[in-house]
Scaffold this active site. Structure first.
Site, short mmCIF file in Angstrom:
data_model
loop_
_atom_site.label_atom_id
_atom_site.label_comp_id
_atom_site.label_asym_id
_atom_site.label_seq_id
_atom_site.Cartn_x
_atom_site.Cartn_y
_atom_site.Cartn_z
N GLU A 130 -6.81 14.15 15.10
CA GLU A 130 -6.17 13.87 16.22
C GLU A 130 -5.92 15.25 16.61
OE1 GLU A 130 -3.65 11.59 17.70
OE2 GLU A 130 -4.80 10.19 16.85
N GLU B 16 -7.26 5.11 12.50
CA GLU B 16 -5.86 4.27 13.13
C GLU B 16 -5.74 3.82 14.22
OE1 GLU B 16 -3.18 7.71 13.80
OE2 GLU B 16 -3.49 8.90 12.40
C1 FCB Z 1 -1.50 9.06 16.26
C2 FCB Z 1 -0.76 9.71 15.05
C3 FCB Z 1 0.23 9.09 14.15
C4 FCB Z 1 0.87 7.96 14.62
C5 FCB Z 1 0.79 7.57 15.61
C6 FCB Z 1 1.51 5.94 15.79
O1 FCB Z 1 -1.56 9.39 16.92
O2 FCB Z 1 -2.02 10.32 13.85
O3 FCB Z 1 0.29 10.13 12.75
O4 FCB Z 1 2.17 8.83 14.72
O5 FCB Z 1 0.04 8.35 15.90
#
Ligand code: FCB
Length: 488
Positions: A189, A376
């Site tokens: 990210e 994620e």
């Molecule tokens: C993302 C992050 C991860 C976590 C989630 C909830 O943006 O990459 O580390 O904190 O959010």
């Protein structure tokens, strides 16, 4: 109500219809689909001063009063540094096929001298060996936000030199683990690192400088390109990709100025990262929007070729959709984020699985030919234990099931979605929210470090095992699970 059949030791779980309105079957996923869970070094490891590790920007930031909720820090976190054997054991019990974790850069390189500390290296060596012995495929993220403080002091991501430093880390990590790790992710990210870190200051290093944020974004991307080249050189057989946080951007209501807001936000959040990495150019409209924030000389000849290295996959992180409306101040072109009236998780994020399908289908359409991995996806809820100490986290379970279904819908629409990593394996240090937001499939009691698998984790484990058994790849002593795990 949708019911998940209980195993003898499990609580039965009821999922509100509002959260799961689709049937989901393991057969909807191909045999080689990657089933995993993810964490990040600073969020779980703790042991911040062990093995000679020096501070990262998150240690510095968290130590400043008022930066992180309740003054929480990652000093101990989940103590994963000491408990990784048990944590790998948990993953094995759940039946996970893959584990995505990140490297703590200042654990490997304590100072700006290029000397790799063997103690830091040994930790990741052992972790990888433990995973492999458990039949779990390691996926390694090089950079998940914990820049060594000495590099921030030297200028941080707004300084071009930091990009080259990431390539040095890549070379070292590729050399260390490339014989056993087949999947590397250069960045996590970069939008967050650049804009939350340097523009609005809610993340480390907490700066408020828009030009610095734009420079940071370019240098992160350049670092991605250089790191990819370095990994290819030392670990030629490994698959290399990067992870972007991508969101559909919607207007709160229709109006010409709203459409322009949507274009702007989509441009800066999504296309500013997708286009250079996958098409080798910055989007012209976003360059226009940024104007003098992109000074001459920031993007040098050859940078875009470096950034657009051929990749083996793209990692997509998705949590919720961005819904924008004009800011409350007439005459400004700022946007505010709002909601659409969907159920919301504890941190206010709307549960919007359709947004994941849209994101995956859009990326597959606009940037074709790359396998996509959801690296994620997850949600935070205020988990309360039942009288028997169990955590029946219906909100998280519903979120998880509906987002897996969203992946299946995206596959039906032609997106090559090849894997899914739940965020997160464990409750952990949730950046500026400290320990107040719990995303884990596994509950962590931070006072005792006791782990308790939540209902969502049990369900995910059973779903994964069923999917892996269908493909002939399951392990473990669990009895076969029917194809009606989640019944309408
Ligand atoms: C993302 C992050 C991860 C976590 C989630 C909830 O943006 O990459 O580390 O904190 O959010």
């Amino acid at each position: 109500m949708t019911t998940v059949e209980p195993r003898p030791a499990d609580p039965g779980v009821e999922i509100p219809d509002a959260l799961v309105d689709v049937a989901l079957r393991p057969e909807e996923f191909p045999p080689d689909f990657v089933w995993g869970a993810a964490t990040a070094a600073y969020q779980v490891e703790g042991a911040v001063a062990e093995g000679g590790r020096t501070p990262s920007i998150w240690d510095t930031f968290a130590a400043e009063p008022g930066r992180v909720r309740d003054g929480d820090t990652g000093e101990v976190a989940c103590d994963h540094y000491h408990r990784y054997v048990d944590d790998v054991g948990l993953m094995r019990e759940l039946g996970l096929g893959a584990y995505r974790f990140s490297i703590s850069w200042p654990r490997l390189f304590h100072r700006d001298d290029g000397v790799l500390d063997p103690r830091g290296a040994a930790f990741y060596d052992r972790l990888v060996d433990e995973l492999l012995a458990a039949g779990i495929t390691p996926w390694v993220t090089l950079y998940h936000w914990d820049l060594p403080q000495y590099l921030e002091t030297a200028g941080g991501w707004p300084a071009r030199d930091t990009a080259g430093r990431l390539a040095e880390l890549a070379e070292a990590v590729g050399g260390l683990l490339g014989d056993r790790v087949g999947h590397f992710i250069t960045l996590n990210e970069p939008w967050c690192s650049a804009f939350l870190g340097y523009a609005n200051g809610i993340h480390a290093p907490g700066r408020h400088d828009q030009a610095a944020a734009v420079a940071a974004s370019h240098h992160l991307l350049l670092g991605h390109g250089l790191a990819t080249q370095a990994l290819r050189a030392v670990a030629p057989q490994a698959q290399v990709g990067t992870t972007l946080n991508l969101y559909p951007v919607a207007a709160a209501y229709d109006s010409p100025e709203m459409l322009d807001q949507v274009r702007r936000i989509d441009g800066l959040h999504n296309r500013w990262f997708l286009d250079p990495v996958l098409l080798g150019r910055y989007p012209a409209d976003v360059l226009d929007d940024l104007g003098p924030l992109v000074p001459d000389g920031l993007v040098r000849d050859g940078d875009l070729e470096t950034i657009a290295q051929p990749l083996d996959f793209l990692g997509v992180n998705y949590y919720t959709r961005h819904v924008v409306r004009p800011s409350a101040y007439p005459g400004t072109n700022a946007a505010e984020f709002t909601h659409r009236g969907l159920p919301r998780a504890a941190n206010g994020w709307e549960v919007d699985p359709a947004g994941l399908t849209e994101t995956l289908v859009r990326v597959a359409r606009d940037y074709p030919r790359l396998p996509l991995f959801v690296t994620e996806n997850g949600s935070a809820w205020l988990d309360e234990p039942g009288p028997d100490g169990s955590y029946v986290d219906t909100g998280r379970l519903g979120y998880l099931a509906s987002h897996l279904a969203a992946c299946a819908r995206a596959r039906e629409q032609g997106a090559d979605v090849a894997g899914y990593f739940a965020w997160s394996l464990l409750d952990n240090f949730e950046w500026a929210e400290g320990y107040s937001m719990r995303f884990g499939l596994v509950h962590v009691d931070f006072a005792t470090q006791q782990r308790t698998v939540k209902a969502s984790g049990q369900w995910y484990g059973r779903f994964v095992q069923a999917a892996r058994e269908l493909s002939g790849g399951a392990r473990g002593a669990e009895p076969p699970v029917g194809d009606d795990i989640l019944r309408p």
